[in-house]
Scaffold this motif. Structure first.
Motif, short mmCIF file in Angstrom:
data_model
loop_
_atom_site.label_atom_id
_atom_site.label_comp_id
_atom_site.label_asym_id
_atom_site.label_seq_id
_atom_site.Cartn_x
_atom_site.Cartn_y
_atom_site.Cartn_z
N GLU A 28 63.31 50.66 61.72
CA GLU A 28 62.42 49.73 62.39
C GLU A 28 62.90 48.51 62.38
N HIS A 29 63.21 48.01 61.17
CA HIS A 29 63.51 46.62 61.08
C HIS A 29 65.12 46.54 61.54
N GLU A 30 65.98 47.21 61.50
CA GLU A 30 67.26 47.24 62.00
C GLU A 30 67.63 47.44 63.58
N SER A 31 66.51 47.65 63.98
CA SER A 31 66.34 47.86 65.54
C SER A 31 65.94 46.65 66.18
N LYS A 32 65.72 45.68 65.47
CA LYS A 32 65.29 44.40 65.87
C LYS A 32 66.58 43.45 65.85
N ASN A 33 67.39 44.10 65.00
CA ASN A 33 68.70 43.23 65.05
C ASN A 33 69.39 43.04 66.29
N THR A 34 70.14 42.02 66.60
CA THR A 34 70.78 42.00 68.06
C THR A 34 72.10 41.73 67.95
N ARG A 35 72.89 42.18 68.82
CA ARG A 35 74.17 42.11 68.80
C ARG A 35 74.76 41.07 69.96
N HIS A 36 75.79 40.52 69.84
CA HIS A 36 75.96 39.41 70.89
C HIS A 36 77.79 39.20 70.72
N VAL B 50 84.18 36.27 69.99
CA VAL B 50 83.60 36.46 68.57
C VAL B 50 82.37 37.39 69.00
N GLU B 51 82.36 38.32 68.24
CA GLU B 51 81.18 39.44 68.37
C GLU B 51 80.35 39.48 66.74
N TRP B 52 79.01 39.67 67.03
CA TRP B 52 78.24 39.64 65.83
C TRP B 52 76.94 40.34 65.94
N GLU B 53 76.52 40.62 64.63
CA GLU B 53 74.96 41.19 64.65
C GLU B 53 74.27 40.11 63.76
N LYS B 54 72.98 39.94 64.60
CA LYS B 54 72.17 38.93 63.73
C LYS B 54 70.64 39.62 63.50
N ASP B 55 70.57 39.48 62.18
CA ASP B 55 69.09 39.94 61.71
C ASP B 55 68.04 38.75 61.62
N PRO B 56 67.20 38.75 62.40
CA PRO B 56 66.20 37.50 62.57
C PRO B 56 65.27 37.42 61.24
N THR B 57 65.12 38.61 60.78
CA THR B 57 64.09 38.26 59.47
C THR B 57 65.05 39.17 58.30
N PRO B 58 65.79 38.54 57.87
CA PRO B 58 66.57 39.10 56.72
C PRO B 58 65.97 39.46 55.44
N HIS B 59 64.73 38.64 55.19
CA HIS B 59 63.90 38.74 53.84
C HIS B 59 62.94 39.60 54.25
N ALA B 60 62.51 40.24 55.23
CA ALA B 60 61.35 41.05 55.26
C ALA B 60 61.24 42.31 54.25
N TYR B 61 62.27 42.91 54.46
CA TYR B 61 62.14 44.09 53.33
C TYR B 61 62.06 43.96 51.98
N GLY B 62 62.04 42.72 51.60
CA GLY B 62 61.69 42.45 50.16
C GLY B 62 60.19 42.38 50.13
N LYS B 63 59.39 42.17 51.00
CA LYS B 63 58.11 42.41 50.91
C LYS B 63 57.30 43.45 51.26
N TRP B 64 57.94 44.41 51.28
CA TRP B 64 57.54 45.86 52.03
C TRP B 64 56.74 46.60 50.68
#
Length: 185
Positions: free
Chosen positions: A121-129, A92-106
């Motif tokens: 910048e936001h996407e650079s904080k996503n992690t891949r596993h 299993v491989e995945w990409e996780k966005d730890p703050t998925p609703h952040a861009y709605g508040k910009w």
């Protein structure tokens, strides 16, 4: 005494009958054999506040999943054995966005240069596993369910039963919180 056949009576041809019988037996034998592997659809569940932007099982894509969501949306398919066996695993491989609703508040206007810069910048904080995960035992192959859990843990089932019903191998709550410190494996 000679015997004449009625014009409407077919002649019996032993060789033809034997060939036809053998062909029928051969076709029947083929139709009764089942493949060792079958394609199963993929769906996922996020039990955390993170979004799963994408995931793959053995290189085949599953749907994106919102925080504390999933199920009901399937992608096709992963090949698994018809019968489960000990040691059966998937990757299993995945990409996780730890703050998925952040861009709605910009405050920036969506898709403006400033907004796009912030999105990068936001996407650079996503992690891949990536994890090799044991598949829970199954009697009958069903949908491949991938459960995304706190601390980047993953559980996979392929039973022919939906979550929440008797016989489903996992009973995870839909909302699980990340601990302050994840255990090391």
């Amino acid at each position: 005494m000679s015997r004449t056949l009625n014009p409407g009576t077919p002649r019996r041809r032993p060789a033809l009958w034997a060939a036809t019988a053998l062909a029928c037996l051969a076709l029947q034998a083929c139709s009764q054999s089942l493949p060792d592997r079958l394609g199963a659809p993929i769906e996922g569940y996020s039990h955390t506040s993170a979004a799963i932007n994408y995931f793959m099982v053995n290189g085949n894509g599953g749907p994106n999943i919102g925080p504390y969501g999933g199920g009901g949306k399937q992608n096709c398919c992963v090949s698994l054995p018809r019968k489960w066996h000990p040691g059966l695993t998937v990757v299993v491989e995945w990409e996780k966005d730890p703050t998925p609703h952040a861009y709605g508040k910009w405050p920036e206007r969506p898709f403006s240069d400033a907004w796009n810069k912030r999105m990068q910048e936001h996407e650079s904080k996503n992690t891949r596993h990536r994890a090799v995960v044991e598949v829970a035992p199954y009697e009958e192959l069903g949908v491949i369910d991938v459960h995304f859990l706190p601390c980047n843990q993953v559980a996979v089932s392929a039973v022919a039963v939906t979550p929440g019903n008797a016989g489903y191998p996992f009973n995870y709550p839909s909302r699980m919180e990340e601990p302050s410190v994840c255990p090391t494996l």
